[in-house]
Design an enzyme around this catalytic site. Sequence first.
Site, PDB file in Angstrom:
ATOM      1  N   LYS A  54       0.845  -1.214   0.000  1.00  0.00           N
ATOM      2  CA  LYS A  54       0.000   0.000   0.000  1.00  0.00           C
ATOM      3  C   LYS A  54       0.874   1.255   0.000  1.00  0.00           C
ATOM      4  CE  LYS A  54      -3.934  -2.256   2.155  1.00  0.00           C
ATOM      5  NZ  LYS A  54      -4.546  -2.725   3.391  1.00  0.00           N
ATOM      6  N   GLN A  98      -4.672  -1.262   9.642  1.00  0.00           N
ATOM      7  CA  GLN A  98      -4.642  -2.613   9.053  1.00  0.00           C
ATOM      8  C   GLN A  98      -5.292  -3.610  10.022  1.00  0.00           C
ATOM      9  OE1 GLN A  98      -3.380  -3.384   5.873  1.00  0.00           O
ATOM     10  NE2 GLN A  98      -4.333  -5.353   6.265  1.00  0.00           N
ATOM     11  N   ASP A 121     -11.201   3.273   4.216  1.00  0.00           N
ATOM     12  CA  ASP A 121     -11.626   1.869   4.202  1.00  0.00           C
ATOM     13  C   ASP A 121     -13.152   1.756   4.250  1.00  0.00           C
ATOM     14  OD1 ASP A 121      -9.982  -0.266   3.825  1.00  0.00           O
ATOM     15  OD2 ASP A 121      -9.480  -0.578   5.932  1.00  0.00           O
TER      16      ASP A 121
END
Length: 298
Positions: A54, A98, A121
């Site tokens: 990422k 994460q 997200d």
Amino acid sequence: MSAAVIDGKAFAAGLRVRVAEYAATFEQSAGRKAGLAVVLVGEDPASQVYVASKGKATLECGMASFEYKLPDDTAQDDLIALVDQLNADPMVDGILVQLPLPRHLDEQAVVERIDPAKDVDGLTPVSTGRLALGLPGLVPCTPLGSLMLLKDRLGDLSGLDAVVIGRSILVGKPMAQLLLAQSCTVTIAHSRTKNLADVVRRADIVVAAVGRPEMVKGDWLKPGATVIDVGINRLPPTNDKPKGRLVGDVDFASAAAVAGAITPVPGGVGPMTIAVLLRNTLVAAHRNAGVPLADGAL
Ligand code: NDP
């Protein structure tokens, strides 16, 4: 095989090029780069790989990447304090924690702490609620990437029968909301669904997000159906494949003989997830900086 193979890798590469172009014009307008902060707690090897890729992808498309690696024994209060710090940082447009977090941490409390304006997200209650209400907002990356592939393949989805197998907060539920917003007739199937094969056989669009290797078989499909395979499963190692073969939730060989189009694993939905994360960060950056971005530009 009769199905067209949907090339998610190529589509994602194209999206990343567009993101890079808009990232450059954003920097000119805002006087700073769009920025993504990724927080990793602990040493999980798969998460370390995701976070590294990422960060690399963020830099490659001309945005700023901020990585925070915290030890496995990080206290809840310290993680919340970091999220607060990133919420307040004007150089940070997107915050991604994460998941999964180590077991002693309260994942939901951490996610809820993220400023919805930076929730790239799409997992905060505000983002989830806005999606359900049909309001603009940040949408989870994997289902949004899956929808992009579907629209690219089929154009107008209105009136099509869609079956989403899986009801997770990360994939199944937002996928169903996105398809409903496209005026599909949506069925959500899950582990308690009866006669799953019969349910799937009604669908023009099948999205499989189950986490069970090659579960959906070709004879479950309506001929010509479009199949989006979200699953990523590693099979046990063999002599040929010492690391184990990567397969989806759909039995590709039998499904490709019946479907009209299908995403492969790997090379289908997988590459879309990071590309959409970059896209979400740039959309957030425009909103956060008050720089206009045309609807549907990305
Ligand atoms: P979850 O484990 O959170 O959810 C799985 C869902 O599948 C649940 O809703 C579960 O039902 C349902 N399910 C389980 N077994 C069956 C069954 N036998 N029949 C019907 N439904 C069943 O997984 P995720 O949604 O997070 O991920 C799904 C898959 O997608 C995984 O393979 C994951 O690796 C992959 N993935 C891929 C991404 C990508 O970038 N391509 C990103 C995210 C995930 P119930 O709710 O009743 O338990």
